[in-house]
Scaffold this motif. Sequence first.
Motif, PDB file in Angstrom:
ATOM      1  N   PHE A 116      45.919  -5.424  37.304  1.00  0.00           N
ATOM      2  CA  PHE A 116      46.959  -4.586  37.755  1.00  0.00           C
ATOM      3  C   PHE A 116      46.735  -2.926  36.783  1.00  0.00           C
ATOM      4  N   VAL A 117      46.894  -2.890  35.387  1.00  0.00           N
ATOM      5  CA  VAL A 117      47.016  -2.087  34.695  1.00  0.00           C
ATOM      6  C   VAL A 117      45.817  -1.682  34.952  1.00  0.00           C
ATOM      7  N   LEU A 118      44.574  -2.122  34.415  1.00  0.00           N
ATOM      8  CA  LEU A 118      42.770  -1.240  34.920  1.00  0.00           C
ATOM      9  C   LEU A 118      42.814  -0.911  36.117  1.00  0.00           C
ATOM     10  N   PRO A 119      42.610  -1.388  36.746  1.00  0.00           N
ATOM     11  CA  PRO A 119      42.582  -0.295  38.207  1.00  0.00           C
ATOM     12  C   PRO A 119      43.125   0.498  38.092  1.00  0.00           C
ATOM     13  N   LEU A 120      44.795   0.521  38.023  1.00  0.00           N
ATOM     14  CA  LEU A 120      45.079   1.929  37.800  1.00  0.00           C
ATOM     15  C   LEU A 120      45.116   2.833  37.326  1.00  0.00           C
ATOM     16  N   TYR A 121      44.394   3.065  35.748  1.00  0.00           N
ATOM     17  CA  TYR A 121      43.910   3.241  35.173  1.00  0.00           C
ATOM     18  C   TYR A 121      42.815   4.201  35.754  1.00  0.00           C
ATOM     19  N   ALA A 122      41.884   3.064  36.165  1.00  0.00           N
ATOM     20  CA  ALA A 122      40.493   3.544  36.627  1.00  0.00           C
ATOM     21  C   ALA A 122      40.332   4.531  37.908  1.00  0.00           C
ATOM     22  N   THR A 123      41.499   4.431  38.741  1.00  0.00           N
ATOM     23  CA  THR A 123      42.137   5.129  39.721  1.00  0.00           C
ATOM     24  C   THR A 123      42.330   6.235  39.533  1.00  0.00           C
ATOM     25  N   LYS A 124      43.275   6.656  38.215  1.00  0.00           N
ATOM     26  CA  LYS A 124      43.902   7.409  38.073  1.00  0.00           C
ATOM     27  C   LYS A 124      42.363   8.697  37.444  1.00  0.00           C
ATOM     28  N   SER A 130      37.658  13.619  40.591  1.00  0.00           N
ATOM     29  CA  SER A 130      38.083  14.938  41.605  1.00  0.00           C
ATOM     30  C   SER A 130      37.047  13.679  42.401  1.00  0.00           C
ATOM     31  N   LEU A 131      36.959  12.430  42.036  1.00  0.00           N
ATOM     32  CA  LEU A 131      35.684  11.654  43.214  1.00  0.00           C
ATOM     33  C   LEU A 131      36.755  11.532  44.380  1.00  0.00           C
ATOM     34  N   ILE A 132      38.101  11.364  44.210  1.00  0.00           N
ATOM     35  CA  ILE A 132      38.982  10.654  45.190  1.00  0.00           C
ATOM     36  C   ILE A 132      39.757  11.596  45.257  1.00  0.00           C
ATOM     37  N   SER A 133      41.000  11.768  46.283  1.00  0.00           N
ATOM     38  CA  SER A 133      41.973  12.238  47.178  1.00  0.00           C
ATOM     39  C   SER A 133      42.922  11.820  46.226  1.00  0.00           C
ATOM     40  N   ASP A 134      44.042  12.453  45.723  1.00  0.00           N
ATOM     41  CA  ASP A 134      45.211  12.205  44.908  1.00  0.00           C
ATOM     42  C   ASP A 134      46.366  11.799  46.610  1.00  0.00           C
ATOM     43  N   ASN A 135      45.777  11.995  47.846  1.00  0.00           N
ATOM     44  CA  ASN A 135      46.630  11.357  48.576  1.00  0.00           C
ATOM     45  C   ASN A 135      47.239   9.921  48.133  1.00  0.00           C
ATOM     46  N   ASN A 136      48.390   9.669  48.158  1.00  0.00           N
ATOM     47  CA  ASN A 136      49.069   8.336  48.342  1.00  0.00           C
ATOM     48  C   ASN A 136      47.898   7.288  48.707  1.00  0.00           C
ATOM     49  N   ILE A 137      47.773   7.659  49.612  1.00  0.00           N
ATOM     50  CA  ILE A 137      47.103   6.196  50.936  1.00  0.00           C
ATOM     51  C   ILE A 137      45.658   6.091  50.118  1.00  0.00           C
ATOM     52  N   ALA A 138      45.355   7.588  50.237  1.00  0.00           N
ATOM     53  CA  ALA A 138      43.727   6.969  49.361  1.00  0.00           C
ATOM     54  C   ALA A 138      43.983   6.460  48.544  1.00  0.00           C
ATOM     55  N   PHE A 139      44.741   7.070  47.649  1.00  0.00           N
ATOM     56  CA  PHE A 139      44.700   5.971  45.587  1.00  0.00           C
ATOM     57  C   PHE A 139      44.937   4.944  45.598  1.00  0.00           C
TER      58      PHE A 139
END
Length: 308
Positions: A116-124, A130-139
């Motif tokens: 849970f924490v590791l994937p969240l940190y990797a997504t952040k 700027s490799l992914i959008s900061d849109n809530n759904i995309a995030f």
Amino acid sequence: MEKINVGGQAVIEGVMMRAPRSVAIAVRRPNGEIVVKKELVVPLSERYPIVKLPIIRGAVALIQSLVIGIKALNFSANEAMTEEEKQGEKEKEELSSWAMAGTMAVAFGFGIGLFFVLPLYATKWLTQLSLISDNNIAFNLVDGIIRVVVFLIYIWSISRMSDIKRVFQYHGAEHKSIFAYEAGEELTVDNVRRYSRLHPRCGTSFLLIVMLVSIAVFSLIPKLWPFYLKAGSRVVLLPLIAGISYEFLKWSAKHDNHPLVRMIITPGLALQRLTTGEPDDSQLEVAIRSLDEALEVNAGYADDRLVV
């Protein structure tokens, strides 16, 4: 005997089986002998009616499974030791309540951090690059995908370990025995061997469902929250996610013949090809013994003693 819901868990050189009012653990000792520990269990729902409510019962079931599972692993580890390994020990002792709590806390913390924490940190981190959008759904979608990938890599990695392979074979034996019981077959090695090692109510499928449900639930978390709140919310929301996943698993198990349901549960069954192995006859014998003992205790015909 009237059919009841039974479940189980593979342990070290053995199988734990659980009926509504009983738990039995059968382990094969190094000398070939099967030792069984069994006990009568009073369901929490009889003492606390609130536990019967949907969602809540799933969260409670998860906690109970963790406690019973760790106790079963501790018992099996002791019984699977060779005499040489036991030399030098004054006596075998069950984990104290404090040690049990500590073990669960470490395991729980490791799981939270890894899945849970590791994937969240990797997504952040991907968002900051700027490799992914900061849109809530995309995030949350990327966060969920990373979580599932980490989970699959973890399962694949441990499945390569020789000791874990044997545990997974006992896992297959557990499933085959339960399938035979649910089909009304006499629990013999020949009968049990014919059944599938993939079961729709498996804990592996449950964990995969948890991963997928978490994507939907975490999408409700505001994207403007700071990182520490997002991480903390993943811990707080786990009981809700477990409860929703539990209800889905129970529903899918009752309707597993429906084409749509079969399509939905297919990924979980596919994952079980990693977490189960084809057992040999000696492993089937252990699983059958565990199930027989659990059913006997559940019917009220045995007491809570260690049978050697």
